[in-house]
Write an enzyme that holds these catalytic residues in place. Structure first.
Site, PDB file in Angstrom:
ATOM      1  N   TYR A 147      18.135  29.428   8.609  1.00 52.53           N
ATOM      2  CA  TYR A 147      16.990  30.251   9.002  1.00 52.53           C
ATOM      3  C   TYR A 147      16.870  30.385  10.520  1.00 52.53           C
ATOM      4  CZ  TYR A 147      15.303  29.806   4.205  1.00 52.53           C
ATOM      5  OH  TYR A 147      15.177  29.858   2.855  1.00 52.53           O
ATOM      6  N   LYS A 194       0.839  -1.199   0.000  1.00 52.51           N
ATOM      7  CA  LYS A 194       0.000   0.000   0.000  1.00 52.51           C
ATOM      8  C   LYS A 194       0.875   1.251   0.000  1.00 52.51           C
ATOM      9  CE  LYS A 194      -0.202  -0.392   4.976  1.00 52.51           C
ATOM     10  NZ  LYS A 194      -0.744  -1.257   6.025  1.00 52.51           N
TER      11      LYS A 194
END
Ligand SMILES: *Cc1c(COP(=O)(O)O)cnc(C)c1O
Length: 367
Positions: free
Chosen positions: A261, A34
């Site tokens: 950042y 899956k």
């Protein structure tokens, strides 16, 4: 071109399937594929998993893709969630997909729209809720079984563990007992050819007496550890996915300078920083703690810590005093650095890391 790659090792997939088969010598094995084979890519994985007795998917559209890739090689395909409407019930029959039935609505479709005798879709995987409390019938599973048996369906009782990774968790014994009790009743009533399927990868390893007729393996195939406290080396599993990139820039920081950042990471001494061409846009988790990458050179392998915030396209590592340079290959997870370790640093599980890899890294096969 960015040298950021996800390589799928078909030999590892085949090896892992063989390992699982040795753990469960008397059961048939359903390979769980899956979510695009747990993010590994169906087209790259299925050819390496042809020794499986069936493929398990979540839904009808996933079953179609498996069916297309397998082509003329007819493989049993089982829809773990069953069908979502009556049209899908018919479509599943047309394609020969086998369905889980976990609720009254699905039961009604099966009872009012019978499949031809002898068709593979005449097998119903009847879901019994033994404690996961997600899908499945409760005590009314006996009524559902009776109605299906009356209409000529073959039955496989199926259930799913909630805590199989934690061998000593008390829920396991309870789920095994409930499952055995109902399966015994069904066999008494409707014959011994009624089958059972309870174990996922963790259950296969932790509960060898609960294998029944079918085991369902997912994460072990892909070479991550299904059980707490055991790493893949102890379990003889090999990583199927190698997620790698390279150092594409280097720069030197003075003490007191920050990286990336927010400036949340600061060098406390002169520091050499390697810049990697990979980030959360490729599927590396942005939030992690003390995560490391692996750089393998002829003279040894080095773990380098990630420093500063991970960006969409890039992340930085501390390579002070390491004999590495621009162009060196860096392993994010895979051979030498198990995804389980990265999952711990990212406070998640290997399953999620794999599923969240994006299509941006170049994908290729290793045979
Ligand atoms: C995904 C899934 C499995 C496989 O679980 P793993 O932990 O990956 O082995 C087994 N059974 C069901 C119902 C599943 O949805």
């Amino acid at each position: 071109m960015r040298h950021t790659h996800i390589s799928i090792n078909q030999t590892a997939l085949t090896h892992n399937l063989a390992v699982i088969k040795r753990h469960a010598p008397h059961a048939s094995v359903m390979a769980m594929v899956k979510a695009n084979a747990y993010g590994h890519g169906l087209a790259h994985c299925l050819p390496a998993l042809m020794d499986a007795d069936a493929f398990g998917v979540a839904s009808f559209d996933e079953a179609l893709r498996v069916h297309e890739i397998c082509g003329h090689l007819s493989k049993r395909i089982i829809l773990m969630g069953g069908v979502l409407d009556k049209d899908e019930w018919f479509d599943a029959q047309t394609h020969g997909f086998e369905c889980v039935i976990h609720c009254q609505t699905q039961l009604d479709w099966a009872l009012s729209h019978l499949v031809p005798m002898g068709s593979p879709t005449g097998t119903i995987w009847l879901k019994y809720n033994t404690g996961m409390n997600r899908l499945g019938f409760g005590d009314d599973v006996l009524t559902a079984a009776k109605l299906l048996d009356n209409k000529g369906y073959r039955l496989i009782l199926i259930s799913h563990f909630a805590c199989a990774d934690d061998k000593d968790h008390p829920t396991n014994a309870l789920q095994i007992k409930r499952f055995n009790d109902v399966l015994t009743i069904l066999k008494d009533k409707y014959g011994n050819d009624i089958q059972g399927s309870l174990c996922n990868s963790a259950g296969i390893i932790n509960f060898p007496h609960a294998h029944h007729d079918w085991v369902r393996t997912g994460i072990a195939l892909y070479g991550a550890s299904p059980v707490m406290g055991s790493d893949i080396h102890e379990l003889n599993l090999l990583p199927a996915m190698n997620f790698s990139t390279q150092i594409f820039a280097i720069h030197e920081l003075n003490a007191g300078e920050t990286v990336s950042y927010g400036g949340v990471w600061m060098a406390n001494k002169p520091t050499r920083i390697g810049v990697l061409s990979v980030g959360y846009g490729d599927g590396y988790p942005r939030t992690q703690n003390d995560a490391k990458v692996l750089i393998t050179k002829d003279d040894g392998a080095y773990l380098a810590p990630i420093v500063g915030r991970i960006a969409m396209d890039m992340m930085m590592i501390d390579i002070t005093n390491l004999p590495v340079g621009v162009g060196d290959m860096v392993m994010l997870w895979g051979d030498g650095l198990p995804a389980d370790n990265v999952a711990r640093w990212a406070n998640t599980i290997s399953y999620e890391l794999f599923c969240k890899t994006t299509n941006r890294p170049h994908r290729r096969i290793i045979v």
